[in-house]
Scaffold this motif. Structure first.
Motif, short mmCIF file in Angstrom:
data_model
loop_
_atom_site.label_atom_id
_atom_site.label_comp_id
_atom_site.label_asym_id
_atom_site.label_seq_id
_atom_site.Cartn_x
_atom_site.Cartn_y
_atom_site.Cartn_z
N UNK A 75 4.52 13.00 -12.52
CA UNK A 75 4.68 12.79 -11.08
C UNK A 75 4.72 11.30 -10.74
N UNK A 76 3.93 10.51 -11.43
CA UNK A 76 3.92 9.08 -11.19
C UNK A 76 5.27 8.46 -11.52
N UNK A 77 5.91 8.91 -12.58
CA UNK A 77 7.22 8.36 -12.92
C UNK A 77 8.30 8.83 -11.93
N UNK A 78 8.15 10.04 -11.41
CA UNK A 78 9.13 10.56 -10.45
C UNK A 78 9.00 9.93 -9.07
N UNK A 79 7.77 9.67 -8.63
CA UNK A 79 7.54 9.24 -7.26
C UNK A 79 6.99 7.82 -7.15
N UNK A 80 7.13 7.01 -8.20
CA UNK A 80 6.62 5.65 -8.17
C UNK A 80 7.36 4.82 -7.11
N UNK A 81 6.61 4.24 -6.19
CA UNK A 81 7.19 3.40 -5.15
C UNK A 81 7.76 4.16 -3.97
N UNK A 94 -11.29 0.85 1.90
CA UNK A 94 -11.57 1.25 0.52
C UNK A 94 -10.60 2.33 0.03
N UNK A 95 -10.09 3.16 0.93
CA UNK A 95 -9.13 4.20 0.55
C UNK A 95 -7.69 3.71 0.58
N UNK A 96 -7.43 2.60 1.26
CA UNK A 96 -6.05 2.11 1.38
C UNK A 96 -5.43 1.75 0.04
N UNK A 97 -6.25 1.26 -0.90
CA UNK A 97 -5.71 0.91 -2.21
C UNK A 97 -5.14 2.12 -2.92
N UNK A 98 -5.76 3.28 -2.74
CA UNK A 98 -5.26 4.49 -3.39
C UNK A 98 -4.19 5.16 -2.53
N UNK A 99 -4.38 5.21 -1.23
CA UNK A 99 -3.40 5.90 -0.39
C UNK A 99 -2.08 5.17 -0.32
N UNK A 100 -2.10 3.85 -0.53
CA UNK A 100 -0.88 3.04 -0.44
C UNK A 100 -0.49 2.46 -1.81
N UNK A 101 -0.96 3.10 -2.88
CA UNK A 101 -0.75 2.60 -4.25
C UNK A 101 0.73 2.53 -4.60
N UNK A 111 1.81 7.44 2.50
CA UNK A 111 0.91 8.05 1.52
C UNK A 111 1.58 8.09 0.15
N UNK A 112 0.90 7.60 -0.86
CA UNK A 112 1.44 7.62 -2.22
C UNK A 112 1.21 8.99 -2.86
N UNK A 113 1.94 9.22 -3.94
CA UNK A 113 1.80 10.47 -4.68
C UNK A 113 0.38 10.60 -5.24
N UNK A 114 -0.20 9.52 -5.73
CA UNK A 114 -1.52 9.59 -6.35
C UNK A 114 -2.58 10.11 -5.38
N UNK A 115 -2.54 9.62 -4.16
CA UNK A 115 -3.53 10.03 -3.15
C UNK A 115 -3.34 11.49 -2.77
N UNK A 116 -2.11 11.89 -2.51
CA UNK A 116 -1.84 13.28 -2.14
C UNK A 116 -2.18 14.22 -3.29
N UNK A 117 -1.85 13.84 -4.51
CA UNK A 117 -2.15 14.66 -5.68
C UNK A 117 -3.65 14.82 -5.86
#
Length: 154
Positions: A75-81, A94-101, A111-117
């Protein structure tokens, strides 16, 4: 008398007294537990059964973790950026680093894929286990990152 004057003059005397009493109490309690619990045959057989089961659970947990890491990598390779969702609020710092990764721009509601996943994995898997009847009993210690609330108190 010399010992008493040494302890009273020592600025750490109260702390050392409490630590000493704590150590003595722990030794006494463990000795009592050994005499009444640990040396019994029923305890030894239960401990052996739990050890065997724990090894099986660890192996299955390692396989599950491997699958989750592989899916995350895919998923990271598919939705990176790419922003995959919009959050209806600006998360705390503190959550912005993950939600906006790995997202371009300054819109913190992207919202980034990592946060939603992460959010989906926690909520869906826990509820699916509960629905299928695989959730641990209420009295069992919860090993998850976010423990389920007790239904009796909420």
């Amino acid at each position: 008398m010399a010992t008493q004057s040494f302890l009273s003059s020592n600025r750490y005397s109260d702390s050392l007294t409490v630590v000493g009493i704590s150590i003595c109490t722990a030794i006494i309690c463990e000795a009592i537990s050994y005499l009444l619990i640990y040396r019994t045959n029923s305890y030894k057989s239960l401990k052996s059964a739990i050890d065997k089961s724990s090894k099986k659970l660890f192996k299955s947990g390692a396989v599950v973790a491997l699958v989750l890491f592989m899916v995350f990598g895919l998923l990271n390779s598919l939705f990176d950026g790419k922003a995959v969702a919009k959050i209806p609020f600006v998360p705390i710092k503190i959550l912005q680093k993950m939600s906006h990764r790995n997202l371009p721009g300054d819109d913190m509601t992207d919202c980034s894929m990592a946060f939603l996943y992460l959010l989906c994995s926690i909520s869906i898997r826990t509820n699916l286990q509960k629905f299928l009847g695989f959730a641990p009993p209420r009295g069992a210690p919860n090993m998850g990152v976010f423990p389920m609330p007790d239904q009796k108190t909420s």
